[in-house]
Design a protein around this motif. Structure first.
Motif, PDB file in Angstrom:
ATOM      1  N   THR A   1      -2.465 -21.028  -5.845  1.00  0.00           N
ATOM      2  CA  THR A   1      -2.275 -19.867  -4.984  1.00  0.00           C
ATOM      3  C   THR A   1      -2.883 -18.614  -5.602  1.00  0.00           C
ATOM      4  N   ALA A   2      -2.976 -18.560  -6.921  1.00  0.00           N
ATOM      5  CA  ALA A   2      -3.428 -17.346  -7.604  1.00  0.00           C
ATOM      6  C   ALA A   2      -4.848 -17.490  -8.129  1.00  0.00           C
ATOM      7  N   ARG A   3      -5.583 -16.421  -8.027  1.00  0.00           N
ATOM      8  CA  ARG A   3      -6.838 -16.290  -8.767  1.00  0.00           C
ATOM      9  C   ARG A   3      -6.489 -15.564 -10.063  1.00  0.00           C
ATOM     10  N   VAL A   4      -6.751 -16.219 -11.183  1.00  0.00           N
ATOM     11  CA  VAL A   4      -6.289 -15.726 -12.475  1.00  0.00           C
ATOM     12  C   VAL A   4      -7.452 -15.117 -13.246  1.00  0.00           C
ATOM     13  N   TYR A   5      -7.170 -13.996 -13.887  1.00  0.00           N
ATOM     14  CA  TYR A   5      -8.163 -13.274 -14.687  1.00  0.00           C
ATOM     15  C   TYR A   5      -7.566 -13.014 -16.069  1.00  0.00           C
ATOM     16  N   ARG A   6      -8.421 -12.996 -17.072  1.00  0.00           N
ATOM     17  CA  ARG A   6      -7.999 -12.538 -18.392  1.00  0.00           C
ATOM     18  C   ARG A   6      -8.689 -11.206 -18.661  1.00  0.00           C
ATOM     19  N   PHE A   7      -8.050 -10.402 -19.476  1.00  0.00           N
ATOM     20  CA  PHE A   7      -8.696  -9.165 -19.883  1.00  0.00           C
ATOM     21  C   PHE A   7      -9.841  -9.512 -20.831  1.00  0.00           C
ATOM     22  N   ALA A   8     -10.932  -8.789 -20.695  1.00  0.00           N
ATOM     23  CA  ALA A   8     -12.158  -9.129 -21.422  1.00  0.00           C
ATOM     24  C   ALA A   8     -11.961  -9.128 -22.935  1.00  0.00           C
TER      25      ALA A   8
ATOM     26  N   ARG B   1       0.845  -1.197   0.000  1.00  0.00           N
ATOM     27  CA  ARG B   1       0.000   0.000   0.000  1.00  0.00           C
ATOM     28  C   ARG B   1       0.884   1.253   0.000  1.00  0.00           C
ATOM     29  N   GLY B   2       0.478   2.226  -0.795  1.00  0.00           N
ATOM     30  CA  GLY B   2       1.246   3.446  -0.893  1.00  0.00           C
ATOM     31  C   GLY B   2       2.391   3.360  -1.885  1.00  0.00           C
ATOM     32  N   PHE B   3       2.533   2.235  -2.520  1.00  0.00           N
ATOM     33  CA  PHE B   3       3.609   2.044  -3.494  1.00  0.00           C
ATOM     34  C   PHE B   3       3.081   1.435  -4.793  1.00  0.00           C
ATOM     35  N   THR B   4       2.395   0.309  -4.671  1.00  0.00           N
ATOM     36  CA  THR B   4       2.026  -0.463  -5.860  1.00  0.00           C
ATOM     37  C   THR B   4       0.877   0.157  -6.638  1.00  0.00           C
ATOM     38  N   GLU B   5       0.039   0.951  -5.974  1.00  0.00           N
ATOM     39  CA  GLU B   5      -1.067   1.588  -6.704  1.00  0.00           C
ATOM     40  C   GLU B   5      -0.556   2.332  -7.942  1.00  0.00           C
ATOM     41  N   ASP B   6       0.574   3.019  -7.800  1.00  0.00           N
ATOM     42  CA  ASP B   6       1.112   3.800  -8.913  1.00  0.00           C
ATOM     43  C   ASP B   6       1.780   2.922  -9.968  1.00  0.00           C
ATOM     44  N   GLU B   7       2.036   1.669  -9.617  1.00  0.00           N
ATOM     45  CA  GLU B   7       2.685   0.750 -10.551  1.00  0.00           C
ATOM     46  C   GLU B   7       1.681   0.016 -11.440  1.00  0.00           C
ATOM     47  N   VAL B   8       0.419  -0.013 -11.021  1.00  0.00           N
ATOM     48  CA  VAL B   8      -0.581  -0.841 -11.704  1.00  0.00           C
ATOM     49  C   VAL B   8      -0.691  -0.543 -13.195  1.00  0.00           C
ATOM     50  N   PRO B   9      -0.805   0.722 -13.630  1.00  0.00           N
ATOM     51  CA  PRO B   9      -0.946   0.961 -15.077  1.00  0.00           C
ATOM     52  C   PRO B   9       0.199   0.375 -15.907  1.00  0.00           C
ATOM     53  N   ALA B  10       1.434   0.520 -15.430  1.00  0.00           N
ATOM     54  CA  ALA B  10       2.577   0.001 -16.187  1.00  0.00           C
ATOM     55  C   ALA B  10       2.564  -1.524 -16.230  1.00  0.00           C
ATOM     56  N   PHE B  11       2.192  -2.161 -15.120  1.00  0.00           N
ATOM     57  CA  PHE B  11       2.129  -3.623 -15.115  1.00  0.00           C
ATOM     58  C   PHE B  11       0.987  -4.134 -15.993  1.00  0.00           C
ATOM     59  N   VAL B  12      -0.126  -3.430 -16.011  1.00  0.00           N
ATOM     60  CA  VAL B  12      -1.235  -3.817 -16.899  1.00  0.00           C
ATOM     61  C   VAL B  12      -0.778  -3.728 -18.352  1.00  0.00           C
TER      62      VAL B  12
ATOM     63  N   GLU C   1      -8.663  -4.857  -3.811  1.00  0.00           N
ATOM     64  CA  GLU C   1      -8.357  -3.483  -4.204  1.00  0.00           C
ATOM     65  C   GLU C   1      -7.605  -3.451  -5.531  1.00  0.00           C
ATOM     66  N   LEU C   2      -6.673  -4.371  -5.710  1.00  0.00           N
ATOM     67  CA  LEU C   2      -5.937  -4.446  -6.963  1.00  0.00           C
ATOM     68  C   LEU C   2      -6.860  -4.794  -8.123  1.00  0.00           C
ATOM     69  N   HIS C   3      -7.785  -5.726  -7.876  1.00  0.00           N
ATOM     70  CA  HIS C   3      -8.749  -6.094  -8.914  1.00  0.00           C
ATOM     71  C   HIS C   3      -9.535  -4.869  -9.368  1.00  0.00           C
ATOM     72  N   ALA C   4      -9.963  -4.064  -8.414  1.00  0.00           N
ATOM     73  CA  ALA C   4     -10.744  -2.867  -8.754  1.00  0.00           C
ATOM     74  C   ALA C   4      -9.913  -1.882  -9.565  1.00  0.00           C
ATOM     75  N   LEU C   5      -8.648  -1.692  -9.179  1.00  0.00           N
ATOM     76  CA  LEU C   5      -7.777  -0.772  -9.906  1.00  0.00           C
ATOM     77  C   LEU C   5      -7.548  -1.239 -11.339  1.00  0.00           C
ATOM     78  N   ILE C   6      -7.296  -2.535 -11.493  1.00  0.00           N
ATOM     79  CA  ILE C   6      -7.007  -3.082 -12.828  1.00  0.00           C
ATOM     80  C   ILE C   6      -8.260  -3.089 -13.686  1.00  0.00           C
ATOM     81  N   ASP C   7      -9.370  -3.517 -13.095  1.00  0.00           N
ATOM     82  CA  ASP C   7     -10.635  -3.616 -13.833  1.00  0.00           C
ATOM     83  C   ASP C   7     -11.090  -2.246 -14.341  1.00  0.00           C
ATOM     84  N   ALA C   8     -10.746  -1.197 -13.604  1.00  0.00           N
ATOM     85  CA  ALA C   8     -11.111   0.156 -14.036  1.00  0.00           C
ATOM     86  C   ALA C   8     -10.317   0.582 -15.267  1.00  0.00           C
ATOM     87  N   LEU C   9      -9.125   0.017 -15.434  1.00  0.00           N
ATOM     88  CA  LEU C   9      -8.307   0.329 -16.602  1.00  0.00           C
ATOM     89  C   LEU C   9      -8.727  -0.503 -17.812  1.00  0.00           C
TER      90      LEU C   9
END
Length: 338
Positions: free
Chosen positions: A241-248, A175-186, A220-228
């Motif tokens: 261990t992971a819940r996996v999602y594909r982009f629509a 928290r306070g770090f990864t939120e800003d990284e999400v767009p680049a990782f997406v 919270e990460l799901h919401a950030l990514i899904d909004a993009l």
């Protein structure tokens, strides 16, 4: 080695996944894992030899373990690691051998690692590469190493080998770090052949600075990514261990690993072997079972199997993070193996 009765714990869970730490040494000093000055390393004589690791892996495979993950510390700092990989990948009964690495030495070793897996000709070889930021200064702040460019070159080198795919890129979510990284990782997940996975920050840091407030949850990460870019859930595989999602729109995949906010202990099939030969039945175990001592004292496979079965039978039901009385284990992530 003939197959024995499978390994089952006292809660009825079938154990089929072994994580082996091949060294406690690491060339990074990530804030969520190690202090800036590092940690006291094991003496070389205390670390399992290649032959000892191979014998124990073969024994576990005969007990029904079919997935092996090689970790550290940083496994690629172990001298002649590709030779060990070739030895282990040829183990009868293994379906998959995965390597978790920080990627710093992949530019040097990718070809040798893929070749080692091919020579073995048995288990499928997979790679998980840890990259916590895609910005040079922030990567340096978190890992205390100015190494992002080298890690990304290593990833690109690895991606040249079809046999290495699918490649997973892991980022610890803070928290306070990864939120800003999400767009680049997406963007990375949508433009490169990598499955990007975010892992919740767990209380395994040497500085003991973990707090629940620093955990950026999977939801919270799901919401950030899904909004993009909207996500669609894929069916969870048993014991995953992971819940996996594909982009629509079909362009890429994201994984969310949420051991703190959404524990997956109920069907956990994992056990761990430390670099000094201790069996741990949970990442957060407060007890360990020594296998190196009996092994070096001349125990035969039947004696080692009995020790393993007794330890696995007592495997913890769950990890208790966030519950009153939770105790962080003495060993940090680098000394346990992820």
């Amino acid at each position: 080695m003939s197959a024995s009765e499978p390994l089952i714990d006292g809660h009825g869970r079938l154990i089929s996944d072994l994580r082996v730490s091949v060294t406690d040494r690491c060339n990074f000093r990530c804030q969520y894992c190690m202090p800036a000055e590092g940690l006291p390393w094991l003496e070389r004589a205390d670390v399992l030899s290649f032959e000892e690791i191979a014998r124990l892996v073969a024994l576990f495979a005969s007990l029904g373990v079919h997935d092996l993950r090689l970790t550290g510390g940083e496994p690629l700092v172990r001298r002649d690691f590709p030779r060990l990989l070739a030895m282990l990948a040829a183990t009868e009964g293994l379906h998959e051998v995965a390597i978790t690495t920080n990627g710093y030495l992949l530019e040097r070793d990718a070809a040798a690692l893929v070749a080692a897996g091919q020579r073995a000709g048995g288990a499928k070889l997979r790679f998980n590469v840890s990259v916590d930021s895609l910005q040079r200064d922030r990567f340096y702040a978190l890992t205390r190493r100015d190494a992002l460019a080298q890690v990304l070159r290593g990833l690109e080198m690895l991606a040249q080998f079809p046999q290495a795919h699918p490649i997973k890129v892991n980022a610890v979510a803070l928290r306070g770090f990864t939120e800003d990284e999400v767009p680049a990782f997406v963007k990375l997940a949508r433009t490169h052949p990598y499955e990007v996975r975010f892992i919740e920050f767990m209380p395994l840091d040497a500085d003991r600075a973990w707090s629940s407030e620093r955990v950026l949850s999977g939801a919270e990460l799901h919401a950030l990514i899904d909004a993009l870019h909207p996500l669609e859930a894929l069916e969870r595989e048993p014991s995953a261990t992971a819940r996996v999602y594909r982009f629509a729109d079909g362009r890429g995949r994201i994984g969310l690993i949420s051991p703190v906010s959404e524990p997956f202990c109920s069907d956990c099939n994992r056990i761990r072997l430390t670099a000094d030969g201790r069996l741990r039945t949970c990442l957060f175990s407060l007890r360990e079972t020594d296998l190196r001592g009996p092994l070096r004292a001349g125990a035969d496979d039947a004696e080692l199997e009995q020790i393993i079965r007794e330890a696995v039978w007592l495997k913890e039901l769950k990890h208790h993070i966030g519950e009153q009385g939770f105790t962080q284990p003495e060993r940090t992530m680098s000394a346990i193996g992820g």
